[in-house]
Design an enzyme around this catalytic site. Sequence first.
Site, PDB file in Angstrom:
ATOM      1  N   HIS A  91      -3.283   3.907   5.359  1.00 45.18           N
ATOM      2  CA  HIS A  91      -2.394   5.052   5.129  1.00 45.18           C
ATOM      3  C   HIS A  91      -3.060   6.290   5.713  1.00 45.18           C
ATOM      4  CE1 HIS A  91       0.569   7.115   2.148  1.00 45.18           C
ATOM      5  NE2 HIS A  91       0.307   7.915   3.165  1.00 45.18           N
ATOM      6  N   GLU A 137       1.155   2.793   6.496  1.00 39.37           N
ATOM      7  CA  GLU A 137       1.962   3.598   5.587  1.00 39.37           C
ATOM      8  C   GLU A 137       1.837   5.071   5.947  1.00 39.37           C
ATOM      9  OE1 GLU A 137       1.354   0.966   1.498  1.00 39.37           O
ATOM     10  OE2 GLU A 137       0.344   2.900   1.714  1.00 39.37           O
ATOM     11  N   HIS A 154       0.624   0.365  -5.759  1.00 37.84           N
ATOM     12  CA  HIS A 154       0.105   1.567  -6.412  1.00 37.84           C
ATOM     13  C   HIS A 154      -0.342   1.226  -7.838  1.00 37.84           C
ATOM     14  CE1 HIS A 154      -0.563   5.926  -5.901  1.00 37.84           C
ATOM     15  NE2 HIS A 154      -0.632   5.901  -7.220  1.00 37.84           N
TER      16      HIS A 154
END
Length: 237
Positions: free
Chosen positions: A43, A70, A190
């Site tokens: 990410h 991401e 997450h």
Amino acid sequence: MTKLSVNINKIATLRNARGGNVPDLLKMTKDIESFGAQGITIHPRPDERHIRYQDARDLKKIVTTEFNIEGNPIQKFMDLVLEVKPTQVTLVPDATDAITSNAGWDTLANKNFLKDVIATFKQHNIRTSIFVDADTKMVEGAAETGTDRIELYTESYALAYTNGNLKGIDPFIKAAETASKLGLGINAGHDLSLENVKYFKENIPNLLEVSIGHALICEALYLGLENVVNMYLNKLR
């Protein structure tokens, strides 16, 4: 089996804290794959405080499993994804100064924007996924964008599980059922961890992939620390 994609951001954070190349991000990526992980997630953020944009380019050359990038689809991020062409791009609506992702997309308010972004990535044969809260309306909105998958934002589930509230998974079950009916693939991520991932997997229908980084790296430190301390002691005897 639900696939495990390991988010390696925290390895890059540790490397960047001292400069240089320790730990070696590319070597650790190869090791993670050799240990059985079925994917690698990164990410990159605009300030490059952990994963750098050049890391994405370097990783593309060595990742042999699924490669998932991401991020918020600002132009710089889109240019990187179109250059690297990972297996999957996951769209996350985090602000440029966000410490970590903290919300899913409002897929209704941002439907036209997401449609355009997804169409661009699909022209280059990049699978798309949208980060969403466990809300059936947001899942329905995601389906209207043309995305291939959604990624369920699981922080609220993880918190509920830690507090002993197993009912915290109920909205995720409903969201997953809705996604399946609409033909969307289901990812999740997450705050998933060794503590809570099994119960999540057992209850979420058609869960294709989980992306786990922070917890996995912390658990690796805990579970490997005794071994490394004793290796040092053996060297010093």
